[in-house]
Write a protein that holds these residues in place. Sequence first.
Motif, PDB file in Angstrom:
ATOM      1  N   VAL A  92       1.033  -1.177   0.113  1.00 53.40           N
ATOM      2  CA  VAL A  92       0.051  -0.047   0.112  1.00 53.40           C
ATOM      3  C   VAL A  92       1.008   1.275   0.057  1.00 53.40           C
ATOM      4  N   THR A  93       0.539   2.118  -0.997  1.00 52.53           N
ATOM      5  CA  THR A  93       1.552   3.246  -1.207  1.00 52.53           C
ATOM      6  C   THR A  93       0.906   4.295   0.003  1.00 52.53           C
ATOM      7  N   GLY A  94       1.921   5.403   0.252  1.00 54.43           N
ATOM      8  CA  GLY A  94       1.410   6.479   1.070  1.00 54.43           C
ATOM      9  C   GLY A  94       0.085   7.234   0.947  1.00 54.43           C
ATOM     10  N   TRP A  99      -0.587  -1.542  -4.915  1.00 55.62           N
ATOM     11  CA  TRP A  99       0.116  -1.822  -6.113  1.00 55.62           C
ATOM     12  C   TRP A  99       0.865  -3.138  -5.824  1.00 55.62           C
ATOM     13  N   TYR A 100       1.198  -3.744  -7.248  1.00 54.71           N
ATOM     14  CA  TYR A 100       1.888  -5.032  -7.073  1.00 54.71           C
ATOM     15  C   TYR A 100       3.302  -4.849  -6.798  1.00 54.71           C
ATOM     16  N   ASP A 101       3.884  -5.734  -5.807  1.00 58.79           N
ATOM     17  CA  ASP A 101       5.027  -5.520  -5.346  1.00 58.79           C
ATOM     18  C   ASP A 101       6.031  -6.432  -6.330  1.00 58.79           C
ATOM     19  N   GLU A 102       7.203  -5.575  -6.958  1.00 61.93           N
ATOM     20  CA  GLU A 102       7.920  -6.142  -8.004  1.00 61.93           C
ATOM     21  C   GLU A 102       8.750  -7.456  -7.295  1.00 61.93           C
ATOM     22  N   SER A 103       8.916  -7.286  -6.082  1.00 64.26           N
ATOM     23  CA  SER A 103       9.832  -8.589  -5.375  1.00 64.26           C
ATOM     24  C   SER A 103       8.944  -9.647  -5.354  1.00 64.26           C
ATOM     25  N   ASP A 104       7.711 -10.000  -5.866  1.00 56.60           N
ATOM     26  CA  ASP A 104       6.804 -11.115  -5.540  1.00 56.60           C
ATOM     27  C   ASP A 104       7.624 -12.236  -6.317  1.00 56.60           C
ATOM     28  N   PRO A 105       7.432 -13.271  -5.529  1.00 57.36           N
ATOM     29  CA  PRO A 105       8.530 -14.545  -6.157  1.00 57.36           C
ATOM     30  C   PRO A 105       7.623 -15.440  -6.855  1.00 57.36           C
ATOM     31  N   THR A 106       6.414 -15.257  -7.406  1.00 54.39           N
ATOM     32  CA  THR A 106       5.626 -16.122  -8.264  1.00 54.39           C
ATOM     33  C   THR A 106       6.510 -16.236  -9.542  1.00 54.39           C
ATOM     34  N   PRO A 107       6.831 -17.488  -9.871  1.00 56.43           N
ATOM     35  CA  PRO A 107       7.420 -17.703 -11.223  1.00 56.43           C
ATOM     36  C   PRO A 107       6.801 -17.204 -12.251  1.00 56.43           C
ATOM     37  N   ALA A 108       7.518 -16.823 -13.340  1.00 56.81           N
ATOM     38  CA  ALA A 108       7.085 -16.099 -14.453  1.00 56.81           C
ATOM     39  C   ALA A 108       6.246 -16.688 -15.432  1.00 56.81           C
TER      40      ALA A 108
END
Length: 178
Positions: A92-94, A99-108
């Motif tokens: 959650v932004t300020g 937003w989606y977290d770019e560090s999400d580990p879900t395989p491509a």
Amino acid sequence: MGDIVVQKIVRPERVVSGPWLEVIASNLDYHRATFLWKCEGLSEAQLRQRPVQSSALTLLGLMRHLQGVERAWFQRTLAATTPQFFPYRTYVTGAGDEWYDESDPTPAGDVYEDYLKACEESRQVFARVTDDPARLVPNPEFGDTEVRFVLQHVIEEYARHVGHADLLREAIDGAIGE
């Protein structure tokens, strides 16, 4: 190459005249395929790459975002149903936006399959909810809008993000194309 996530993409021919809904459906599929074309032939590592130093944006992040666009606008807004979003990591932004977290580990590969599933779900919803393009649908972002506006907005989302994808792809490996 076993590590390639998105294999060969063939973009469909666009319908450029005829019934408006056929033109819109055709253009949506064209833009969906164009986005995937920008991801074609890349490995998981390349799809996760952040080639622009001042941005966290990745092609995989765009793919996660676009599945959300498909489900939010077609299922939630046009069909008034509750979409089943894949449980990607978010933050959650300020300002309170999620937003989606770019560090999400879900395989491509899983993100890609989810994106394809979301697009197919949208095609099915499109066939059911576009019989009256002037129908008003509630929309917390824009107020009550016509179905036509929602369809145009999804194309707008794709136009913006395909442009991002074009720049990211060129920065990753130099590949360019319309």
